[in-house]
Every structure is written in C-alpha cells, then in structure tokens.
Motif scaffolding. Structure first.
Motif, short mmCIF file in Angstrom:
data_model
loop_
_atom_site.label_atom_id
_atom_site.label_comp_id
_atom_site.label_asym_id
_atom_site.label_seq_id
_atom_site.Cartn_x
_atom_site.Cartn_y
_atom_site.Cartn_z
N UNK A 164 59.02 73.11 -89.62
CA UNK A 164 60.24 72.87 -88.88
C UNK A 164 60.05 71.70 -87.94
N UNK A 165 61.02 71.47 -87.12
CA UNK A 165 60.96 70.34 -86.19
C UNK A 165 60.13 70.71 -84.96
N UNK A 166 59.23 69.83 -84.60
CA UNK A 166 58.46 69.99 -83.37
C UNK A 166 58.91 68.90 -82.40
N UNK A 167 59.39 69.30 -81.26
CA UNK A 167 59.91 68.35 -80.29
C UNK A 167 58.83 67.92 -79.29
N UNK A 168 58.99 66.72 -78.80
CA UNK A 168 58.12 66.20 -77.73
C UNK A 168 56.65 66.29 -78.09
N UNK A 169 56.29 65.70 -79.21
CA UNK A 169 54.89 65.70 -79.63
C UNK A 169 54.09 64.75 -78.76
N UNK A 170 52.96 65.22 -78.26
CA UNK A 170 52.06 64.38 -77.49
C UNK A 170 51.06 63.67 -78.42
N UNK A 171 50.51 64.44 -79.36
CA UNK A 171 49.54 63.87 -80.28
C UNK A 171 49.43 64.73 -81.53
N UNK A 172 48.93 64.10 -82.59
CA UNK A 172 48.65 64.78 -83.85
C UNK A 172 47.22 64.45 -84.23
N UNK A 173 46.48 65.46 -84.66
CA UNK A 173 45.05 65.26 -84.88
C UNK A 173 44.57 65.96 -86.14
N UNK A 174 43.41 65.51 -86.58
CA UNK A 174 42.65 66.21 -87.60
C UNK A 174 41.32 66.62 -87.00
N UNK A 175 40.96 67.87 -87.23
CA UNK A 175 39.66 68.41 -86.86
C UNK A 175 38.95 68.86 -88.13
N UNK A 176 37.66 69.10 -88.01
CA UNK A 176 36.92 69.67 -89.13
C UNK A 176 35.84 70.61 -88.61
N UNK A 177 35.49 71.54 -89.48
CA UNK A 177 34.45 72.49 -89.13
C UNK A 177 33.60 72.77 -90.36
N UNK A 178 32.33 72.42 -90.25
CA UNK A 178 31.37 72.70 -91.31
C UNK A 178 30.69 74.04 -91.01
#
Length: 117
Positions: free
Chosen positions: A26-40
């Motif tokens: 759905x719509x996300x309002x007022x996004x500050x940041x978008x990221x990718x994380x990873x976990x091994x």
C-alpha cells in the motif's frame, strides 16, 4: 497494515548478478529512507545500502562499487531495488528491505541470496 514484498533472490555463481525488488502493498507516506539489510547465518543483521528521501545514498564498504540501490517513486507502491553485481560467496545472506517513515517503520520478510564459488 502495509507490507513489504521482496523478490529476486536466488542462487548465482560468483561474479554473477542479481536484482532484488521490494514493493509496498500500500502507500507509505512521508518516507524518510529506504534500505536493504542482510543477515548471514551466525551474524548480526547489517545495513547494505540506504537511499534517503532526497535521493542521497550510502553503502557498506563491503559492497561499494558493486551494489546499487534505486527507487521507483513513480508509483504509489514506492518500489526499491538493489542491483548486485560481481557477487561474492561472502554476499550470501538473507536480504531484507526496510522502510523508515514518519508514521512507522516496515520490514520485508526477507529473500535468500546464495552465491556459489
């Protein structure tokens, strides 16, 4: 409740490429940041790449020059991508999408990336 749906993971040989995608349900309002994380396995979750709302990007030293984060803001689903080139076995992990917004934060369910030597 908005959910993040990831796709694009898989098995690839060292030196290969993959493109991960993450779309909001759905719509996300007022996004500050978008990221990718990873976990091994056995490791803590670590930030791989971040794009701020203004478009600036930040990368982990281990992926600089190989990974590129981008965003499609032309649709309401705010899709974020991670282009991964020159993959190495040490890039093997579960990759998670994360969105930080004014009214909440969201995690994806994770997608497995396996790089064979």
């Amino acid at each position: 409740q908005v959910q993040l749906v990831e796709s694009g993971g898989g098995l690839v040989q060292a030196g290969g490429s993959l493109r991960l995608s993450c779309a909001a349900s759905g719509t996300i309002f007022s996004i500050n940041s978008m990221s990718w994380y990873r976990q091994a396995p056995g490791n803590q979750r670590e930030a791989v790449a971040t794009m701020a709302s203004g478009g600036s990007t930040n990368y982990a030293d281990s992926v600089k020059g190989r990974f590129t984060i981008s965003r499609n803001a032309d649709n309401a689903k705010n899709t974020v991508y991670l282009q991964m080139n020159s993959l190495k076995p040490e890039d093997t992990a579960v990759y998670y999408c994360y969105v930080n917004a004014r009214y909440g934060s969201y995690w994806g369910q994770g997608t497995q990336v396996t790089v064979s030597s």
